[in-house]
Scaffold this motif. Structure first.
Motif, mmCIF file in Angstrom:
data_model
loop_
_atom_site.group_PDB
_atom_site.id
_atom_site.type_symbol
_atom_site.label_atom_id
_atom_site.label_comp_id
_atom_site.label_asym_id
_atom_site.label_seq_id
_atom_site.Cartn_x
_atom_site.Cartn_y
_atom_site.Cartn_z
ATOM 1 N N UNK A 1 0.753 -1.101 -0.040
ATOM 2 C CA UNK A 1 -0.028 0.064 0.017
ATOM 3 C C UNK A 1 1.014 1.303 0.134
ATOM 4 N N UNK A 2 0.420 2.191 -0.648
ATOM 5 C CA UNK A 2 1.464 3.418 -0.937
ATOM 6 C C UNK A 2 0.890 4.321 0.162
ATOM 7 N N UNK A 3 1.728 4.859 1.127
ATOM 8 C CA UNK A 3 1.429 5.456 2.434
ATOM 9 C C UNK A 3 2.347 6.724 2.478
ATOM 10 N N UNK A 4 1.565 7.874 2.695
ATOM 11 C CA UNK A 4 2.183 9.182 2.857
ATOM 12 C C UNK A 4 1.870 9.182 4.415
ATOM 13 N N UNK A 5 2.950 9.513 5.041
ATOM 14 C CA UNK A 5 3.186 9.522 6.700
ATOM 15 C C UNK A 5 3.260 11.135 7.046
ATOM 16 N N UNK A 6 2.425 11.362 7.970
ATOM 17 C CA UNK A 6 2.454 12.730 8.623
ATOM 18 C C UNK A 6 2.139 12.935 9.714
ATOM 19 N N UNK A 7 2.907 13.778 10.569
ATOM 20 C CA UNK A 7 2.370 14.299 11.689
ATOM 21 C C UNK A 7 2.171 15.873 11.935
ATOM 22 N N UNK A 8 2.485 16.415 12.960
ATOM 23 C CA UNK A 8 2.096 17.813 13.024
ATOM 24 C C UNK A 8 3.222 18.793 12.154
ATOM 25 N N UNK A 9 4.622 18.155 12.400
ATOM 26 C CA UNK A 9 5.537 19.050 11.749
ATOM 27 C C UNK A 9 6.590 18.396 10.924
ATOM 28 N N UNK A 10 6.296 17.003 10.671
ATOM 29 C CA UNK A 10 7.175 16.327 9.875
ATOM 30 C C UNK A 10 8.239 15.778 10.667
ATOM 31 N N UNK A 11 8.325 16.010 11.861
ATOM 32 C CA UNK A 11 9.578 15.434 12.693
ATOM 33 C C UNK A 11 9.011 14.612 13.966
ATOM 34 N N UNK A 12 8.032 15.216 14.712
ATOM 35 C CA UNK A 12 7.601 14.893 15.814
ATOM 36 C C UNK A 12 7.375 13.416 15.814
ATOM 37 N N UNK A 13 6.470 12.796 15.162
ATOM 38 C CA UNK A 13 6.272 11.273 15.151
ATOM 39 C C UNK A 13 6.495 10.716 13.756
#
Length: 190
Positions: A102-114
């Motif tokens: 599955x193609x997954x784009x991962x995001x958190x609040x600022x791109x670093x936190x999680x």
């Protein structure tokens, strides 16, 4: 001034398709092409509390890296956010996305936190089509609203073609501070 190509330009979308997942980190325009034109899923790894309080990317799927809740702190005399790692993160992702292709784009609040921790965990778990969102939700929300509409700013220009102008307050330099709250939006810390 250089013209920056953006989604939904077909040539730009084709270049993004060619670059990912190998490129690894997507800027906001690339991210929009991935999720809106190329079938990628946006996996939001922020806490459910943050998604609820701050907002989320349209059609995103939330599987938090941490569980958070607001609890009363008698010492501070206010509610504070208490966080703990989500021990079931990978199990929850695998339940929602059993196909590791599955193609997954991962995001958190600022791109670093999680996001970085999530990307490493998913890579170790065998997911092969993963990428991170540079700047996370905060960067995405600066360009697109909650409905996925592009925010436009700085494009209004007045043309004065005679001695008097009919612009009134618009030409006086007066601003409209509540016109677009995203311009001065400062996210809450979680």
């Amino acid at each position: 001034m250089a013209f920056e190509r953006e989604w939904p330009d077909p040539q730009f979308v084709a270049e993004v398709e060619e670059a990912f997942p190998d490129q690894g980190i997507a800027n906001v325009e690339e991210a929009r092409a991935l999720i809106s034109s190329l079938g990628w899923k946006y996996l939001d790894v922020r806490s459910s509390l943050e998604c609820q309080d701050v907002g989320k990317v349209k059609d995103s799927i939330n599987v938090p890296m941490v569980n958070a809740e607001k609890k009363w702190d008698p010492e501070q005399q206010k509610k504070v956010v208490k966080k703990e790692d989500n021990p079931d993160f990978l199990k929850q992702v695998e339940k929602k996305f059993p196909d590791k292709e599955t193609k997954l784009l991962i995001g958190c609040s600022n791109g670093r936190a999680y996001s970085m921790d999530a990307l490493m965990a998913l890579d170790e778990a065998g997911y092969t089509n993963i990428a991170g969102l540079k700047g996370g939700y905060q960067a995405y929300f600066g360009v697109f609203d909650h409905k996925g509409n592009r925010r436009r700013s700085g494009e209004y220009a007045e043309t004065f073609t005679h001695d008097g102008d009919s612009a009134g307050i618009h030409g006086s330099g007066a601003g409209f501070p509540k016109m677009d709250p995203a311009d001065k939006w400062v996210p809450q810390e979680y």
